[in-house]
Design a protein around this motif. Sequence first.
Motif, PDB file in Angstrom:
ATOM      1  N   ALA A   1       0.853  -1.189   0.000  1.00  0.00           N
ATOM      2  CA  ALA A   1       0.000   0.000   0.000  1.00  0.00           C
ATOM      3  C   ALA A   1       0.886   1.235   0.000  1.00  0.00           C
ATOM      4  N   ILE A   2       0.365   2.319  -0.544  1.00  0.00           N
ATOM      5  CA  ILE A   2       1.043   3.608  -0.522  1.00  0.00           C
ATOM      6  C   ILE A   2       0.058   4.606   0.061  1.00  0.00           C
ATOM      7  N   VAL A   3       0.398   5.145   1.226  1.00  0.00           N
ATOM      8  CA  VAL A   3      -0.546   5.940   2.008  1.00  0.00           C
ATOM      9  C   VAL A   3       0.033   7.314   2.316  1.00  0.00           C
ATOM     10  N   PRO A   4      -0.628   8.391   1.900  1.00  0.00           N
ATOM     11  CA  PRO A   4      -0.166   9.727   2.270  1.00  0.00           C
ATOM     12  C   PRO A   4      -0.315   9.955   3.774  1.00  0.00           C
ATOM     13  N   VAL A   5       0.556  10.789   4.313  1.00  0.00           N
ATOM     14  CA  VAL A   5       0.483  11.165   5.715  1.00  0.00           C
ATOM     15  C   VAL A   5       0.555  12.686   5.807  1.00  0.00           C
ATOM     16  N   SER A   6      -0.501  13.280   6.303  1.00  0.00           N
ATOM     17  CA  SER A   6      -0.552  14.722   6.486  1.00  0.00           C
ATOM     18  C   SER A   6      -0.178  15.058   7.928  1.00  0.00           C
ATOM     19  N   GLU A   7      -0.200  16.335   8.255  1.00  0.00           N
ATOM     20  CA  GLU A   7       0.089  16.743   9.631  1.00  0.00           C
ATOM     21  C   GLU A   7      -0.961  16.224  10.600  1.00  0.00           C
TER      22      GLU A   7
ATOM     23  N   LEU B   1       0.068  -5.307   7.161  1.00  0.00           N
ATOM     24  CA  LEU B   1       0.866  -5.343   5.949  1.00  0.00           C
ATOM     25  C   LEU B   1       2.311  -4.929   6.219  1.00  0.00           C
ATOM     26  N   ASP B   2       3.246  -5.716   5.700  1.00  0.00           N
ATOM     27  CA  ASP B   2       4.667  -5.386   5.824  1.00  0.00           C
ATOM     28  C   ASP B   2       5.108  -4.538   4.635  1.00  0.00           C
ATOM     29  N   GLY B   3       5.807  -3.462   4.924  1.00  0.00           N
ATOM     30  CA  GLY B   3       6.386  -2.661   3.855  1.00  0.00           C
ATOM     31  C   GLY B   3       5.485  -1.583   3.295  1.00  0.00           C
ATOM     32  N   VAL B   4       4.438  -1.194   4.033  1.00  0.00           N
ATOM     33  CA  VAL B   4       3.588  -0.094   3.570  1.00  0.00           C
ATOM     34  C   VAL B   4       4.437   1.165   3.407  1.00  0.00           C
ATOM     35  N   GLU B   5       4.237   1.863   2.329  1.00  0.00           N
ATOM     36  CA  GLU B   5       4.978   3.089   2.069  1.00  0.00           C
ATOM     37  C   GLU B   5       4.130   4.284   2.506  1.00  0.00           C
ATOM     38  N   TYR B   6       4.601   4.979   3.527  1.00  0.00           N
ATOM     39  CA  TYR B   6       3.917   6.167   4.027  1.00  0.00           C
ATOM     40  C   TYR B   6       4.626   7.394   3.469  1.00  0.00           C
ATOM     41  N   VAL B   7       3.879   8.224   2.753  1.00  0.00           N
ATOM     42  CA  VAL B   7       4.478   9.327   2.011  1.00  0.00           C
ATOM     43  C   VAL B   7       4.038  10.656   2.605  1.00  0.00           C
TER      44      VAL B   7
END
Length: 265
Positions: free
Chosen positions: A185-191, A226-232
């Motif tokens: 998964a690729i998940v944005p992270v805001s403030e 999930l292993d390896g989720v990319e938090y952007v």
Amino acid sequence: MTRERQNRPSRTDVPTAVNVSTVSDTTAAPTAPTTPDATAVALAGGESTRFGHGHKALATLDGESLIRRVVGTLRTVTGRPPIVAVRTADQRERLTAALPAAWDVRFVRDAERLSGPLAGVTAAASAAETPWLFVAGCDMPLLEPHAVAALFERAASRNGDGDRLISADGDRPASTGGDRSVPPAIVPVSERGHEPLHALYRRSAVRDNVSELAPDDGLGALLDRLDGVEYVGFDALPASAGRSVTNVNTRTELARVAAGCEVRR
């Protein structure tokens, strides 16, 4: 008319995917489209209890229903008909009437064993054929093609810089270690935290893990498995990401969006 509405691309009956490598964050119409290998999913199975009478997906902004705005943007960015996940037959009937027949939207019923957004994502993962799902809520009227397409570009290129990614807890850098393996998964992270309703999910990762989740679990529980989720972090996304993740839960919040005000969730 709000500034966000004016910046929205025109949408025709033939979906055209956005190519973020050739389009700036403020350009209205891409010139060299490529189609990401993903299906977009609009989650519309909620009961809209905080919104008051009626399904909030049918509420309007600038004369256009929220569901039509969201689905239209998703068609633009993926180049294929989205899936709309609903809980009831009545929801499907009402939302079908709000969307042009030419858009060929597919409807799925939320997975019965699960609840909330996870139920819709699970149903979509069973119905879709593409390796990726982009998941959004039906209550995100400022959804921006370039903010969404940037996640597709990231999935395709796998060349994000470690110092621009942040860890799941949002505090420390997450190292890429030169690993170009495909994340689940690729998940944005805001403030304000994770944005799981503006994120990419590997369809196989959803299907392989939902059986281990409890009926009242949410997308956060799925991501934890999930292993390896990319938090952007938002600094690695177009400036429009801030408004793209805006969702409206009440009529007051919708009125603030219509007035061009920021909505604090």
